[in-house]
Design a protein around this motif. Structure first.
Motif, short mmCIF file in Angstrom:
data_model
loop_
_atom_site.label_atom_id
_atom_site.label_comp_id
_atom_site.label_asym_id
_atom_site.label_seq_id
_atom_site.Cartn_x
_atom_site.Cartn_y
_atom_site.Cartn_z
N PRO A 32 12.19 42.34 27.58
CA PRO A 32 12.98 41.33 28.30
C PRO A 32 14.39 41.18 27.74
O PRO A 32 15.29 40.70 28.43
CB PRO A 32 12.17 40.04 28.08
N ASN A 94 28.53 43.25 32.55
CA ASN A 94 27.15 42.78 32.49
C ASN A 94 26.98 41.72 33.57
O ASN A 94 27.95 41.34 34.23
CB ASN A 94 26.80 42.21 31.10
N MET A 95 25.75 41.24 33.73
CA MET A 95 25.51 40.27 34.80
C MET A 95 26.33 39.00 34.58
O MET A 95 26.88 38.42 35.52
CB MET A 95 24.00 39.96 34.86
N THR A 96 26.41 38.54 33.34
CA THR A 96 27.08 37.27 33.06
C THR A 96 28.56 37.35 33.47
O THR A 96 29.09 36.45 34.14
CB THR A 96 26.97 36.93 31.56
N HIS A 123 17.89 31.60 33.68
CA HIS A 123 18.75 32.01 32.57
C HIS A 123 20.10 31.33 32.76
O HIS A 123 20.56 31.18 33.90
CB HIS A 123 18.91 33.54 32.63
N ALA A 174 12.91 36.10 38.76
CA ALA A 174 11.85 35.98 37.75
C ALA A 174 12.43 35.41 36.47
O ALA A 174 13.58 35.70 36.12
CB ALA A 174 11.22 37.34 37.47
N ASN A 176 13.10 35.09 32.65
CA ASN A 176 13.10 36.00 31.50
C ASN A 176 12.41 35.38 30.29
O ASN A 176 12.19 36.05 29.30
CB ASN A 176 14.54 36.38 31.11
N ASP A 201 19.65 35.99 40.97
CA ASP A 201 19.63 36.70 39.69
C ASP A 201 18.36 37.55 39.66
O ASP A 201 17.25 37.03 39.56
CB ASP A 201 19.63 35.68 38.54
N VAL A 203 17.90 40.01 37.41
CA VAL A 203 17.88 40.74 36.14
C VAL A 203 16.44 40.97 35.66
O VAL A 203 16.08 42.06 35.25
CB VAL A 203 18.69 39.98 35.06
N SER A 224 20.99 43.77 35.68
CA SER A 224 21.52 44.39 34.45
C SER A 224 20.80 45.68 34.19
O SER A 224 19.58 45.68 34.00
CB SER A 224 21.29 43.47 33.25
N TYR A 226 20.61 47.59 31.62
CA TYR A 226 19.95 47.80 30.31
C TYR A 226 18.56 47.18 30.26
O TYR A 226 17.85 47.36 29.30
CB TYR A 226 20.83 47.30 29.17
N LYS A 227 18.20 46.44 31.30
CA LYS A 227 16.83 45.90 31.37
C LYS A 227 15.93 46.86 32.14
O LYS A 227 14.72 46.73 32.10
CB LYS A 227 16.80 44.54 32.06
C1 LIG Z 1 17.13 36.58 33.87
C2 LIG Z 1 18.43 36.96 33.23
N1 LIG Z 1 19.58 36.67 33.85
C3 LIG Z 1 20.76 36.99 33.34
C4 LIG Z 1 20.87 37.61 32.12
C5 LIG Z 1 22.22 37.98 31.60
O1 LIG Z 1 22.41 39.34 31.74
P1 LIG Z 1 23.58 40.11 31.02
O2 LIG Z 1 23.15 40.30 29.59
O3 LIG Z 1 23.68 41.40 31.75
O4 LIG Z 1 24.81 39.29 31.12
C6 LIG Z 1 19.71 37.93 31.41
C7 LIG Z 1 19.78 38.56 30.10
O5 LIG Z 1 18.88 38.46 29.30
C8 LIG Z 1 18.46 37.59 31.99
O6 LIG Z 1 17.31 37.89 31.37
#
Ligand SMILES: Cc1ncc(COP(=O)(O)O)c(C=O)c1O
Length: 411
Positions: A32, A94-96, A123, A174, A176, A201, A203, A224, A226-227
């Protein structure tokens, strides 16, 4: 008949899994927070850096080729998430970072008194960008609560949060932290009825389940790489009409067309190359030449396999009374969760257990997992949780061994 996952064949593709700790194989339950990557991803990144290392948009071989890398990765991601048009796929750090960028743009279309809905389960990358954007626009933030007994969203309250001023609903597919899968179809439909946009989201779902943006009916979706067995890179998908219409924060010479107007600066071309390879790795589990079909078959195999791991874990942990699993624990409800488990021990702090496990070669996370709303709601803001996450490269034997160690920690 559903195709079975050949876990050993998958594991052989991940060189990182060969790691040992103290002479024993390491166990990667930290998915995760980021998955391991198969050789095809590493090779694609190396190939990009070795043979196609240039900025794109030039009239020479390496530049043309890196442009092709980006285009083919966009098509791969479009196939992964069911996007009709690869131009709707934006790559970013990255997603953020992508979510912050989009939130600023959307906020410029909001007025004083408009409303935004976020959830307590998400998240923080799908909460704070919207809260800050709302603050700047003078919009009101409404928060969808959770049922703390099983860490599910209070869908019964969702309708009450929507008004004709709702501009955006931001929700995750879902969790995390505890693995809950949110049935967001109904939420999207309700949001649409009041004319609100929906940001999803994805991710935490993409490593486990197929995503189809068209079936979801959402307006934006982020994930993301990398997940899901790829490199550190973020993906934002948005409907063409929004990506073209919204004000993008971009420098003047950058293209005004999509997706370029959303891609600030020079991206990590090598990570984009690796992302395409990660999608092809997932498709390879399903097999066959049609990527969409292969992905569907591969995900079905992954889901069947992961459900068995989840059931095994839930059965085993239920026999250890010192442990509490937060979230859905009913094995009959595996459709409503992915195999990510937030746990607490009756007496031992999560950080202590994570340290003990780490020394024995079990890689697990402890803490709040950037999900402060959830962690506060279940009263674990100080202590945090232990998080054990399974991916399709984990095995039943690893879970047995983990359960033994968790049992040995006593009551
Ligand atoms: C559910 C979820 N949303 C968003 C993020 C943020 O993703 P990123 O690290 O690509 O910014 C994460 C990272 O752990 C996540 O698990």
């Amino acid at each position: 008949m559903m195709q079975q996952l050949d876990v050993e064949a998958c594991r052989r593709q991940f060189p990182g899994l060969a790691r040992q700790v103290g002479g024993r194989p390491a166990v990667f339950f930290d998915g995760p927070g980021g998955s391991q990557v198969p050789s095809v991803v590493i090779d694609a990144m190396t190939d990009c850096l070795t043979h196609r290392n240039a900025n794109d948009g030039g009239l020479f071989a390496t530049s043309r080729e890196v442009g092709e890398v980006v285009n083919s990765a966009r098509q791969a991601v479009a196939d992964l998430i069911g996007a009709p048009d690869p131009d709707e796929v934006v790559f970013g750090q990255n997603m953020t970072t992508l979510t912050f960028a989009l939130s600023r743009s959307l906020a410029r279309t909001w007025r004083q008194g408009d409303e935004v809905v976020v959830t307590r389960l998400d998240h923080d990358a799908n909460v704070t960008p919207w809260v800050l954007a709302a603050e700047e626009a003078g919009a009101v933030v409404r928060v969808l609560d959770i049922d703390p007994t099983n860490c599910t969203l209070r869908l019964d309250q969702f309708q009450n949060l929507l008004t004709d001023r709702t501009r955006l609903v931001a929700v995750g597919l879902a969790s995390n932290a505890v693995g809950t899968v949110n049935p967001i179809g109904e939420m999207v439909a309700a949001a649409r009825r009041v004319g609100a946009l929906v940001f999803v989201d994805a991710v935490h779902i993409v490593p486990h389940r197929p995503v189809d943006v068209m079936a979801l009916g959402a307006d934006f979706l982020a994930c993301s790489c990398y997940k899901f067995f790829g490199p550190h890179l973020g993906v934002l998908w948005g409907r063409r009409e929004h990506l073209e219409r919204l004000p993008a924060y971009k420098v003047r010479p950058a293209p005004d067309s999509i997706p370029g107007r959303w891609m600030t600066g020079t991206p990590s071309f090598e990570a984009i190359a690796g992302t395409r390879a990660a999608v092809d790795y997932l498709a390879g589990i399903g097999g066959g030449s049609d990527r969409g079909v292969a992905l569907a078959t591969g995900y079905a195999a992954i889901q069947g396999y992961e459900n068995a791991l989840a059931e095994q874990f839930l059965d085993g942990i239920a026999r250890l009374p010192a442990w509490r699993v937060w979230g859905i624990t009913d094995s009959a409800r595996l459709a409503d969760r992915v195999p990510t488990f937030g746990l607490t021990h009756r007496t031992k702090p999560a950080a202590e257990v994570a340290g003990i496990l780490g020394e024995q070669g079990y890689f697990v996370w402890n803490g709040h997992f950037y999900a402060p709303g959830l962690i506060d709601a279940i009263g674990l803001a100080k202590a945090g949780m232990l998080r054990v996450g399974f991916l399709h490269y984990n095995t039943a034997s690893e879970i047995d061994r983990l359960l033994n160690v968790l049992g040995d920690l006593g009551t």
